[in-house]
Design a protein around this motif. Structure first.
Motif, PDB file in Angstrom:
ATOM      1  N   VAL A 239       0.859  -1.184   0.000  1.00  0.00           N
ATOM      2  CA  VAL A 239       0.000   0.000   0.000  1.00  0.00           C
ATOM      3  C   VAL A 239       0.892   1.229   0.000  1.00  0.00           C
ATOM      4  O   VAL A 239       1.837   1.321   0.786  1.00  0.00           O
ATOM      5  N   ARG A 240       0.578   2.184  -0.874  1.00  0.00           N
ATOM      6  CA  ARG A 240       1.402   3.378  -0.987  1.00  0.00           C
ATOM      7  C   ARG A 240       0.854   4.491  -0.106  1.00  0.00           C
ATOM      8  O   ARG A 240      -0.345   4.766  -0.103  1.00  0.00           O
ATOM      9  N   ALA A 241       1.759   5.134   0.639  1.00  0.00           N
ATOM     10  CA  ALA A 241       1.428   6.355   1.389  1.00  0.00           C
ATOM     11  C   ALA A 241       2.139   7.496   0.672  1.00  0.00           C
ATOM     12  O   ALA A 241       3.242   7.902   1.052  1.00  0.00           O
ATOM     13  N   ASN A 242       1.518   8.005  -0.367  1.00  0.00           N
ATOM     14  CA  ASN A 242       2.219   8.958  -1.213  1.00  0.00           C
ATOM     15  C   ASN A 242       2.283  10.350  -0.579  1.00  0.00           C
ATOM     16  O   ASN A 242       1.386  10.774   0.142  1.00  0.00           O
ATOM     17  N   ILE A 243       3.371  11.031  -0.879  1.00  0.00           N
ATOM     18  CA  ILE A 243       3.649  12.365  -0.352  1.00  0.00           C
ATOM     19  C   ILE A 243       2.671  13.357  -0.971  1.00  0.00           C
ATOM     20  O   ILE A 243       2.401  13.324  -2.168  1.00  0.00           O
ATOM     21  N   HIS A 244       2.171  14.270  -0.148  1.00  0.00           N
ATOM     22  CA  HIS A 244       1.209  15.254  -0.635  1.00  0.00           C
ATOM     23  C   HIS A 244       1.314  16.542   0.167  1.00  0.00           C
ATOM     24  O   HIS A 244       1.841  16.560   1.280  1.00  0.00           O
ATOM     25  N   GLY A 245       0.827  17.634  -0.415  1.00  0.00           N
ATOM     26  CA  GLY A 245       0.835  18.932   0.245  1.00  0.00           C
ATOM     27  C   GLY A 245      -0.067  19.894  -0.487  1.00  0.00           C
ATOM     28  O   GLY A 245      -0.596  19.581  -1.566  1.00  0.00           O
ATOM     29  N   VAL A 246      -0.241  21.076   0.079  1.00  0.00           N
ATOM     30  CA  VAL A 246      -1.117  22.086  -0.499  1.00  0.00           C
ATOM     31  C   VAL A 246      -0.278  23.210  -1.086  1.00  0.00           C
ATOM     32  O   VAL A 246       0.689  23.673  -0.461  1.00  0.00           O
ATOM     33  N   ALA A 247      -0.636  23.651  -2.285  1.00  0.00           N
ATOM     34  CA  ALA A 247       0.089  24.719  -2.957  1.00  0.00           C
ATOM     35  C   ALA A 247      -0.102  26.048  -2.235  1.00  0.00           C
ATOM     36  O   ALA A 247      -1.089  26.254  -1.517  1.00  0.00           O
ATOM     37  N   GLN A 248       0.844  26.953  -2.446  1.00  0.00           N
ATOM     38  CA  GLN A 248       0.689  28.312  -1.926  1.00  0.00           C
ATOM     39  C   GLN A 248      -0.429  29.005  -2.696  1.00  0.00           C
ATOM     40  O   GLN A 248      -0.439  29.030  -3.928  1.00  0.00           O
ATOM     41  N   LEU A 249      -1.374  29.540  -1.969  1.00  0.00           N
ATOM     42  CA  LEU A 249      -2.545  30.157  -2.568  1.00  0.00           C
ATOM     43  C   LEU A 249      -2.372  31.665  -2.645  1.00  0.00           C
ATOM     44  O   LEU A 249      -1.833  32.302  -1.731  1.00  0.00           O
ATOM     45  N   GLU A 250      -2.843  32.251  -3.744  1.00  0.00           N
ATOM     46  CA  GLU A 250      -2.743  33.682  -3.932  1.00  0.00           C
ATOM     47  C   GLU A 250      -3.766  34.403  -3.056  1.00  0.00           C
ATOM     48  O   GLU A 250      -4.795  33.840  -2.693  1.00  0.00           O
ATOM     49  N   PRO A 251      -3.473  35.677  -2.688  1.00  0.00           N
ATOM     50  CA  PRO A 251      -4.403  36.425  -1.832  1.00  0.00           C
ATOM     51  C   PRO A 251      -5.814  36.489  -2.406  1.00  0.00           C
ATOM     52  O   PRO A 251      -6.009  36.603  -3.608  1.00  0.00           O
TER      53      PRO A 251
END
Length: 305
Positions: A239-251
């Motif tokens: 089972v894969r626990a893939n790396i993830h994150g949230v992009a920087q959001l513009e104002p």
């Protein structure tokens, strides 16, 4: 235990951080996620190989059951961080709980474990219980799909399959005016995460490239955590626990900033992490040591994981 010598420590990887949402949307195509639903307590995928693909990708979409209402928790996610709401200053008993202001990220969040859900509005706590039930059924169905012996389930999950273990709600807010990454790329440390997200911004490192993990109306996003990856690393179907994150959001206007929430299912901190070797589940590390190792890597200021 030194993290660099830990049996569960994976080689560091440098990722594109921070991603900027406008650039990321243009550069990284969305991953086509498998879709599933529950028929009673049985997890059913729309496609014949959906379960296998979900395990390989580390993510899939789960249809929100009829009658499950998310409105109260959606509203809570839009308010928990407000200075006059009361939750920023709330002292929540237990480790890794309460309000956190992440200094290196747009991200701020509120963590609260199941024993403390009575501190939440009743409708929010009720949804937490429903999310936990969904996640636990995903866990049991995945153990069954992998043909892991049922008598092992309570031991390897620190009782999660019997509705014990560590069940945590996390509410997230991303402050778009803050010039920082959305949140660092990371792996969830537990077993199963149930994510309620209603807008793009989540990205994952899958098969050597960044892909968008976009929500679909009427579905939760499910992803697998590192406990699953460690347990199954030597099996024919890991089972894969893939790396993830949230992009920087513009104002953008504060009232329309990105919010989300998750239900994390993890082993209890006084439990152990296991791995199947030659047909037996053997202890490879304590959950407390593993959590300390992974938390340190998740929230630091570097672009390396």
């Amino acid at each position: 235990m030194s993290s660099t010598r830990s049996a569960t420590y994976r080689d560091s990887l440098t990722l594109p951080s921070p991603l900027h949402q406008a650039h990321a949307q243009a550069m990284y195509p969305p991953l086509t996620l498998e879709r599933a639903r529950f028929s009673g307590s049985r997890l059913v995928f729309d496609s014949a190989d959906g379960f296998a693909r979900g395990i390989e990708q580390g993510f899939f979409l789960l249809k929100i059951p009829q009658g499950m209402v998310c409105a109260a928790a959606d509203q809570f996610a839009r308010q928990f961080y407000l200075p006059d709401d009361g939750y920023r200053e709330m002292e929540v008993p237990g480790l890794y709980q309460g309000y956190f202001d992440r200094p290196h990220d747009q991200w701020e969040n509120f963590y609260i474990e199941r024993d403390n859900w009575h501190l939440l509005p009743r409708a929010v706590a009720m949804l937490g219980t429903q999310l936990a039930s969904l996640g636990l059924n995903v866990l049991r169905n995945t153990f069954a799909y992998l043909e892991l012996p049922a008598f092992d389930w309570p031991r390897i999950s620190s009782g999660l399959t019997d509705n014990c273990g560590h069940q945590m709600l996390a509410f997230n807010h991303f402050r778009c005016a803050k010039n920082a990454r959305g949140c660092k790329f990371h792996r969830d440390s537990g077993w199963v995460t149930v994510l309620r997200s209603t807008e793009p911004g989540l990205y994952a490192w899958i098969d050597g490239q960044v892909r968008a993990i976009n929500p679909l109306p009427g579905y939760f996003i499910i992803n697998f955590g590192s406990s699953f990856e460690v347990l199954t690393e030597r099996l024919a179907t890991p089972v894969r626990a893939n790396i993830h994150g949230v992009a920087q959001l513009e104002p953008r206007p504060v009232e329309s900033e990105r919010t989300s929430y998750t239900l994390f299912l993890d082993s209890a901190l006084d439990g152990n992490l296991y791995q199947y070797r030659n047909g037996r589940a053997v202890v490879v590390q304590s959950v407390a040591q593993f959590a300390e190792q992974e938390v340190a890597r998740t929230y630091d200021q570097t672009a390396r994981l």
